[in-house]
Design an enzyme around this catalytic site. Sequence first.
Site, PDB file in Angstrom:
ATOM      1  N   GLY A 526     -15.148 -19.980  81.788  1.00  0.00           N
ATOM      2  CA  GLY A 526     -15.559 -19.300  80.566  1.00  0.00           C
ATOM      3  C   GLY A 526     -16.254 -20.264  79.631  1.00  0.00           C
ATOM      4  O   GLY A 526     -16.157 -21.480  79.784  1.00  0.00           O
ATOM      5  N   VAL A 527     -16.983 -19.707  78.671  1.00  0.00           N
ATOM      6  CA  VAL A 527     -17.660 -20.524  77.678  1.00  0.00           C
ATOM      7  C   VAL A 527     -17.396 -19.893  76.323  1.00  0.00           C
ATOM      8  O   VAL A 527     -17.549 -18.680  76.167  1.00  0.00           O
ATOM      9  CB  VAL A 527     -19.183 -20.559  77.933  1.00  0.00           C
ATOM     10  CG1 VAL A 527     -19.859 -21.465  76.914  1.00  0.00           C
ATOM     11  CG2 VAL A 527     -19.486 -21.036  79.339  1.00  0.00           C
ATOM     12  N   GLY A 528     -16.942 -20.696  75.372  1.00  0.00           N
ATOM     13  CA  GLY A 528     -16.699 -20.156  74.039  1.00  0.00           C
ATOM     14  C   GLY A 528     -17.420 -20.999  73.006  1.00  0.00           C
ATOM     15  O   GLY A 528     -18.150 -21.930  73.357  1.00  0.00           O
ATOM     16  N   GLY A 531     -16.664 -24.668  73.427  1.00  0.00           N
ATOM     17  CA  GLY A 531     -17.192 -25.374  74.595  1.00  0.00           C
ATOM     18  C   GLY A 531     -16.816 -24.628  75.859  1.00  0.00           C
ATOM     19  O   GLY A 531     -16.520 -23.435  75.818  1.00  0.00           O
ATOM     20  N   LYS A 532     -16.814 -25.344  76.967  1.00  0.00           N
ATOM     21  CA  LYS A 532     -16.540 -24.673  78.240  1.00  0.00           C
ATOM     22  C   LYS A 532     -15.042 -24.661  78.559  1.00  0.00           C
ATOM     23  O   LYS A 532     -14.298 -25.547  78.133  1.00  0.00           O
ATOM     24  CB  LYS A 532     -17.267 -25.393  79.362  1.00  0.00           C
ATOM     25  CG  LYS A 532     -18.763 -25.145  79.313  1.00  0.00           C
ATOM     26  CD  LYS A 532     -19.467 -25.795  80.477  1.00  0.00           C
ATOM     27  CE  LYS A 532     -20.953 -25.459  80.398  1.00  0.00           C
ATOM     28  NZ  LYS A 532     -21.769 -26.391  81.176  1.00  0.00           N
ATOM     29  N   LYS A 547      -9.765 -26.293  78.053  1.00  0.00           N
ATOM     30  CA  LYS A 547     -10.881 -26.045  77.150  1.00  0.00           C
ATOM     31  C   LYS A 547     -11.431 -27.399  76.753  1.00  0.00           C
ATOM     32  O   LYS A 547     -10.706 -28.226  76.193  1.00  0.00           O
ATOM     33  CB  LYS A 547     -10.325 -25.375  75.895  1.00  0.00           C
ATOM     34  CG  LYS A 547     -11.018 -24.140  75.441  1.00  0.00           C
ATOM     35  CD  LYS A 547     -10.269 -23.674  74.213  1.00  0.00           C
ATOM     36  CE  LYS A 547     -10.758 -22.420  73.607  1.00  0.00           C
ATOM     37  NZ  LYS A 547     -10.025 -22.094  72.390  1.00  0.00           N
ATOM     38  N   ASP A 645      -9.299 -12.712  65.198  1.00  0.00           N
ATOM     39  CA  ASP A 645     -10.320 -12.386  66.193  1.00  0.00           C
ATOM     40  C   ASP A 645      -9.679 -11.645  67.363  1.00  0.00           C
ATOM     41  O   ASP A 645      -9.814 -12.046  68.508  1.00  0.00           O
ATOM     42  CB  ASP A 645     -11.039 -13.658  66.639  1.00  0.00           C
ATOM     43  CG  ASP A 645     -12.393 -13.367  67.273  1.00  0.00           C
ATOM     44  OD1 ASP A 645     -12.875 -12.223  67.144  1.00  0.00           O
ATOM     45  OD2 ASP A 645     -12.966 -14.263  67.915  1.00  0.00           O
TER      46      ASP A 645
END
Length: 862
Positions: A526-528, A531-532, A547, A645
């Site tokens: 995943g990417v947020g 970062g990755k 993360k 969120d």
Amino acid sequence: MQTCVLLLLAFCFPVMLNALAPEEGGSISLMLGCGLDEGGGKDSEGRQWSPDNKYLSEETNSKTCRSSFQDPSLLSEVPYMTTRIFTSEATYKFPLQPDKRYWLRLHFYPSIYDTFDPFNSYFSVTANDVTLLSNFSASITCQALSQAYLDREYSLAPLNSDTLTLTFKPEKRNGSFAFVNGIELIEMPELFDSAPLVGYSDQTMDAKSLHFQTMFRLNVGGQFISPKDDSGLSRTWYDDTPYLYGASTGVTNQATKDVIINYKTMPQYIAPPNVYSTSRSMGSNKDVNMGFNLTWIFQIDPNSMYLTRLHFCEYYYDKLNEIVFNIYINNQTAETEADVIGWTGAKGVPTYKDYIIYVKNEIGDDQLWLALHPTPTTSPEFFDSLLNGVEVFKLNDTNLSGPNPQPSDMLIEHEEKTKTFQDKHNGKKTFVIGSAAGGAAGFALVAAIVFVVNNQKKKKSPGSYTASNWLPIYGNSHTAGTKSSESGKSVGSGNLSVMAQGLCRYFSLQEMKQATKNFDESNVIGVGGFGKVYKGVIDNGFKVAIKRSNPQSEQGVNEFQTEIEMLSKLRHKHLVSLIGFCEEDDEMCLVYDYMARGTMREHLYKGNKPLDTLSWKQRLEICIGAARGLHYLHTGAKYTIIHRDVKTTNILLDENWVAKVSDFGLSKTGPNMNQGHVSTVVKGSFGYLDPEYFRRQQLTEKSDVYSFGVVLFEALCSRPALTPNLPKEQVSLAEWALYNKRKGTLDDIIDPNIKGQINPESLKKFTDTAEKCVSDFGFERPSMNDLLWNLEFALNMQQNPDGSAHASPLKEDEFEEVSLENNDMTAHYKNLGLGNEHELSHESSSDNTAAIFSQISNSKGR
Ligand SMILES: *[C@@H]1O[C@H](CO)[C@@H](O)[C@H](O)[C@H]1NC(C)=O
Ligand SMILES: *[C@@H]1O[C@H](CO)[C@@H](O)[C@H](O)[C@H]1NC(C)=O
Ligand SMILES: *[C@@H]1O[C@H](CO)[C@@H](O)[C@H](O)[C@H]1NC(C)=O
Ligand SMILES: *[C@@H]1O[C@H](CO)[C@@H](O)[C@H](O)[C@H]1NC(C)=O
Ligand SMILES: *[C@@H]1O[C@H](CO)[C@@H](O)[C@H](O)[C@H]1NC(C)=O
Ligand SMILES: *[C@@H]1O[C@H](CO)[C@@H](O)[C@H](O)[C@H]1NC(C)=O
């Protein structure tokens, strides 16, 4: 130059100046609280307000009053709680320098004052010959904006007179009166010059002689800035999020600590460094950026001139032609090939650009659109655009007034509901308030008191935590001691508290590399924003998610630390657990439980297509799990924690389909010590954002409840919270679902894969609950407790349609205890020296029980 410095000094100390009586010839700075006693009073920021009586003309008939009700959004009594009321024309006279520009700020709090109902108040205000307001109703305006009070800011061009005569005149209608709560009159530097006229190439217009009304002032990509934190002109800057258009809202950026905003020749009073050190840009994907405009929309009065001032500062790139973009205002080109470095010559140097546009008086002309788009023709290095701040002013030489806004039907409907709600629950009708916000406030006040009580119970300064309250320190983790103190040094900032370091395991960079095969791309899951995220394996086979921060992002550092601080204190079956962290050589990693089944969303739909992976019962169970996690955040931890969120990509599933809430990078502990809310920059995801949060920039745990309501509808309908390419009424899932629910056509939008399996009672309970969650006002939404109870009930109806058994949230503990027996994580935590999950998570669960039931019976009574 010298005068410039003097001016600056003058504006840096408005409070001090105010203490001196304004003298002929001296620069004046008045802050008057209308109706205040001799001593005056201080506002929430500690600024001193003086009484207004000595500026009133002798012949003026007026009355001072005090409101009996302080709306919770009023941070202090001064200047709002007292007022001066005029039943006939009345004037104030202020000494003035004829050749200077002045701020004039008027403050209105439309509340009941004795027998005066603000609903009947319509009046005009003029400053010498300039009409500022006409047929003005503070009450209607506040209602339409859903605020309890109103601050109007004007910038008056030199008036060629040594007196400012401010006249209040009630309209000629039955019972009408004028009122004002606060008046500020402050000399200001000439901020304006001539500016290009958009739509007329090469024409400029001189703004120096015009009067201005501030319509909007936004710190783009940044936070609310209070008058005290402004660069000497006591302006208020708001967050820009509520004005963004559409789903493509770009990304926010913050300058790293080492960037110093270098004003060079530009005076600092143009805008404070906080405005220039945050920005919004489009993101890093060229194709995405080329496909949209970064757009803000502002509601304005038609038939007038507007000056839009855009603030820019590039603090990341430093070469020409790296970011080049076009600026459009109301769909007309205001600027092509804008290149901030081209304008300023260097990184960290701020600048601003003014554009004037005339907005006609035709249907639909009550909006101002500001749009940015990369310029492809110069082949810039990055296809992106950038904005740090924006101000919108209305301009005129004689008349700045506009019509009263029209409150929407929806708002009026809500106001009715609010009133009846209040009547029912208070049992008395001591005050009937004319505005929606004021009406809502009656309840909010009660909530605020509850918060305070709660806080006092929970309050404990962070320093007073000791690790031993929570966990044995380190236990047998071999890497701990020395490494973590090293890492403490390597942070440099020392922000990461020793406590947090003591709470979770420290990993070396070497271990991280081993776990992820040297951060191999094939392990990226995943990417947020941070970062990755990599899949990894530690301790010979234990799967984790890692993360890894993008070393460039300063925001990353803050969120990294927030996350460690938060997560290390929180352990719960339905929260993704932080196992440890790594900080070495500018690398930052967070290590979590690995969630084998990914996000909730990826099991609901792909693109816009529903997926057939989850049954209704499974969906209910996932929702219940996530609700438990959030409930724990809200009530179970030492502080109330607001997630901020909540969305289906932040609800993760382990191999047994157990839902766990993740991503606390944005979380805030709240409510703040002195208020019942956290006033803060709006963060979170579009489609899930609480509308009340927009209106007031205030965050409560009910903001999470709203977002969770959207998650519930997502689970039912298997579609995204926002689908921009659908017809307008369908774009937002929350609105579309509500619309269908009220029309009785909800069936049409339920995921066809599950429609047939849902028990009607279960559906009804579920959708009634979801509907309440997305109510406009926080107090109408259920608590997480109440929500849980309802979801359990819905699950029960699904499993035992004959209604033989009833759900009870009290079973939760049993349930968790049993499941812990089989949880191999327990063993793992023990290995890590993190203790047992169960003993960590149930800090305080019993003291909420009474609240659960009282709330349930209340909500049923409606
Ligand atoms: C004003 O209101 C009073 C009482 O509500 C009423 O008696 C009177 O006729 C009204 N006057 C006008 C001019 O409408
Ligand atoms: C000033 O206001 C008047 C009345 O609202 C309007 O007709 C006029 O166009 C405005 N002038 C400018 C320059 O905007
Ligand atoms: C700008 O264009 C968009 C669509 O292209 C339209 O919806 C909008 O109303 C326009 N805005 C103005 C102020 O003309
Ligand atoms: C951006 O806005 C301009 C001006 O309204 C419009 O011409 C253009 O088509 C828009 N571009 C996109 C990608 O929406
Ligand atoms: C000022 O403008 C408003 C709105 O355009 C209008 O209603 C009002 O009559 C004007 N007042 C004067 C004194 O021109
Ligand atoms: C004054 O404002 C009210 C409310 O917006 C409106 O209904 C009324 O028509 C206005 N009166 C005048 C004279 O413009």
